[in-house]
Design a protein around this motif. Structure first.
Motif, PDB file in Angstrom:
ATOM      1  N   PRO A  84       0.800  -1.227   0.000  1.00 49.30           N
ATOM      2  CA  PRO A  84       0.000   0.000   0.000  1.00 49.30           C
ATOM      3  C   PRO A  84       0.834   1.279   0.000  1.00 49.30           C
ATOM      4  N   THR A  85       1.984   1.248   0.690  1.00 45.15           N
ATOM      5  CA  THR A  85       2.798   2.457   0.776  1.00 45.15           C
ATOM      6  C   THR A  85       3.455   2.831  -0.547  1.00 45.15           C
ATOM      7  N   GLN A 130      -1.393   8.952   3.955  1.00 46.70           N
ATOM      8  CA  GLN A 130      -1.988   8.146   2.897  1.00 46.70           C
ATOM      9  C   GLN A 130      -3.201   7.395   3.428  1.00 46.70           C
ATOM     10  N   GLU A 131      -4.210   7.273   2.592  1.00 44.14           N
ATOM     11  CA  GLU A 131      -5.411   6.498   2.890  1.00 44.14           C
ATOM     12  C   GLU A 131      -5.592   5.480   1.768  1.00 44.14           C
ATOM     13  N   TYR A 132      -5.793   4.213   2.125  1.00 45.14           N
ATOM     14  CA  TYR A 132      -5.873   3.145   1.147  1.00 45.14           C
ATOM     15  C   TYR A 132      -7.312   2.632   1.074  1.00 45.14           C
ATOM     16  N   LEU A 133      -7.872   2.622  -0.131  1.00 46.83           N
ATOM     17  CA  LEU A 133      -9.255   2.225  -0.320  1.00 46.83           C
ATOM     18  C   LEU A 133      -9.398   0.877  -1.011  1.00 46.83           C
ATOM     19  N   VAL A 171      -5.570   8.856  -6.253  1.00 42.55           N
ATOM     20  CA  VAL A 171      -4.995   7.853  -7.146  1.00 42.55           C
ATOM     21  C   VAL A 171      -6.076   6.832  -7.503  1.00 42.55           C
ATOM     22  N   ARG A 172      -6.234   6.562  -8.787  1.00 43.00           N
ATOM     23  CA  ARG A 172      -7.264   5.645  -9.268  1.00 43.00           C
ATOM     24  C   ARG A 172      -6.634   4.487 -10.039  1.00 43.00           C
ATOM     25  N   ALA A 173      -7.273   3.346  -9.936  1.00 43.33           N
ATOM     26  CA  ALA A 173      -6.872   2.161 -10.700  1.00 43.33           C
ATOM     27  C   ALA A 173      -8.076   1.719 -11.512  1.00 43.33           C
ATOM     28  N   ALA A 178      -8.430   4.380  -5.561  1.00 44.34           N
ATOM     29  CA  ALA A 178      -7.659   3.372  -4.832  1.00 44.34           C
ATOM     30  C   ALA A 178      -7.031   3.918  -3.560  1.00 44.34           C
ATOM     31  N   GLY A 179      -6.772   5.222  -3.523  1.00 46.75           N
ATOM     32  CA  GLY A 179      -6.152   5.800  -2.338  1.00 46.75           C
ATOM     33  C   GLY A 179      -5.961   7.293  -2.491  1.00 46.75           C
ATOM     34  N   THR A 180      -5.661   7.914  -1.364  1.00 49.06           N
ATOM     35  CA  THR A 180      -5.424   9.356  -1.316  1.00 49.06           C
ATOM     36  C   THR A 180      -4.077   9.609  -0.667  1.00 49.06           C
ATOM     37  N   HIS A 181      -3.316  10.504  -1.259  1.00 49.52           N
ATOM     38  CA  HIS A 181      -1.976  10.836  -0.777  1.00 49.52           C
ATOM     39  C   HIS A 181      -1.907  12.340  -0.518  1.00 49.52           C
TER      40      HIS A 181
END
Length: 440
Positions: A84-85, A130-133, A171-173, A178-181
């Motif tokens: 994730p990082t 960071q936040e991981y979705l 950030v999108r996949a 997918a996550g926010t930085h």
């Protein structure tokens, strides 16, 4: 959490600490004309529809895991996911940078030009969140958007006076978030320094001594160091550190520095005969946050504590909110025996930093328990440090506030040549390998 930057700079980067105060007499929009212009950037897009240079791929994951020492099986094989990082890594432009890449606007260039024109010509990264979705899987195509999320009021730090700029990246996949930085920097006018050690940011009166000021909105003073000494027992459990919720993070002792800032533990001390700080300089302070506060509490009691996962028993260092082996969030601590060896080291010649007098060695110490930490090797000149050299833990009191773990070459206690628990010694001016002030 960023890691390792302080090692390459001899403990300087991130070691200064970001204790801050409102800039003299210019707090608030009404008294700071430049802030009014800076605030116009809040909410402006920096990148729209940015495209990652590569899809999520196994070689990049492997290189990342090797660099981080992360052997989690979920990051290997045909069904691997990315750590994730690595979230930001898939958006980076590489050596070519971001110029000419799809979706990039002139927002950052205009913002930096405005700050440069106001005298804030230096920049330092302070922290990221960071936040991981959802996991990133092999073959995922990465897109991202970024914006200037916030600009702080003018702040005075030990480095100088300037503004904290926070950029948010989504950030999108495959089009799915997918996550926010969030990435925060300080763009600042460097503090003036003179041989007497008085220093102050451009346009602000020089402050005497360490010049540690705080603003309760952004940061708080570091935890007080305790002075009671204790003798270590090899790898003896000392009970669980108090977790916060389900994260397993230690409860901060006293007040914490800005959360998310990273600093190497026991950043490098110059070693070698006569290696003393420059006149008027002081050693940087470690940044204490909610993830590492329990470690620094132990140091305050002259105990070197190592995290242990209560799920799988794996020891880990530096302190982290979860286990890299099993992913478990719960943990307790064991106390290091104090024995170790030099696993690796580097001799720093450049850049020069006021608190240290190069050349000096930065050591990566492998403890008897199997974990490694960056600290000082004392008692020998920098050119006598060798891989495999046995060292033993001792604690150095550098001033009224600063107590740090260091490692003395050889296995005996300082002064008596015998083995035993961690030794304690004052930072005596003029002693071999001991600077006359400050600490990391």
């Amino acid at each position: 959490m960023g890691a390792g930057a302080g090692v390459g700079a001899g403990g300087a980067a991130g070691g200064e600490g970001f204790a801050v105060s409102a800039g003299g007499g210019e707090r608030g929009d009404g008294g700071d004309e430049i802030l009014l212009k800076l605030r116009e950037f809040e909410g402006r897009a920096a990148t729209v529809g940015g495209i990652g240079r590569d899809p999520v791929n196994a070689p990049m994951i492997r290189h990342w895991c090797e660099a981080m020492g992360d052997a989690h099986p979920g990051y290997r094989g045909p069904d691997a996911v990315a750590p994730p990082t690595m979230l930001q890594a898939w958006t980076m432009g590489g050596l070519a940078g971001h110029a000419g890449r799809p979706g990039r606007s002139d927002t950052n260039d205009e913002l930096f030009a405005l700050l440069d024109g106001a005298g804030c010509t230096s920049v330092v990264a302070t922290d990221c969140e960071q936040e991981y979705l959802r996991p990133l899987r092999l073959g995922d195509e990465i897109t991202f958007d970024s914006m200037i999320e916030s600009v702080s009021e003018r702040k005075t730090t030990k480095l100088g006076t300037g503004y904290f700029i926070t950029t948010r990246m989504d950030v999108r996949a495959g089009g799915e978030l997918a996550g926010t930085h969030r990435f925060r920097i300080l763009k600042y006018a460097p503090a003036r320094r003179n041989p007497q050690g008085d220093e102050g940011p451009a346009g602000v009166s020089a402050a005497k001594g360490a010049g540690r000021t705080t603003d309760t909105t952004d940061t708080a003073s570091p935890a007080d160091s305790a002075t009671a000494a204790s003798t270590a027992a090899p790898a003896a459990p000392v009970g669980p550190a108090e977790p916060v919720g389900a994260t397993g993070s230690a409860v901060p002792v006293g007040s914490a520095a800005p959360i998310g800032s990273a600093a190497p533990v026991g950043s490098a001390e110059p070693i070698g005969t006569g290696a003393t700080p420059r006149p008027g300089s002081s050693r940087p302070r470690p940044v204490v946050n909610r993830d590492n506060a329990g470690f620094w509490e132990g140091v305050g009691h002259r105990r070197l504590l190592i995290q242990r996962c209560t799920g799988c028993g794996t020891l880990r260092f530096p302190w982290l909110p979860g286990c890299n082996t099993c992913g478990g969030p719960e943990w307790d601590t064991v106390e290091a025996s104090g024995e170790g060896t030099v696993y690796s080291y580097v001799v720093m010649h450049h850049p020069s930093f006021p608190a240290f007098d190069p050349p000096y060695a930065v050591g990566l110490i492998e403890l008897a328990e199997g974990v490694r930490m960056v600290s000082n090797v004392v008692g020998v000149p920098h050119d006598h440090v060798r891989v495999g050299m046995p060292v033993r833990l001792e604690f150095r009191q550098y001033d009224e506030e600063l107590l740090l773990p260091v490692f003395r070459a050889g296995t005996g206690r300082e002064g008596d040549g015998t083995a035993g628990g961690p030794a304690t010694s004052p930072a005596t001016p003029g002693a071999v390998g001991v600077p006359s002030g400050g600490g990391s």
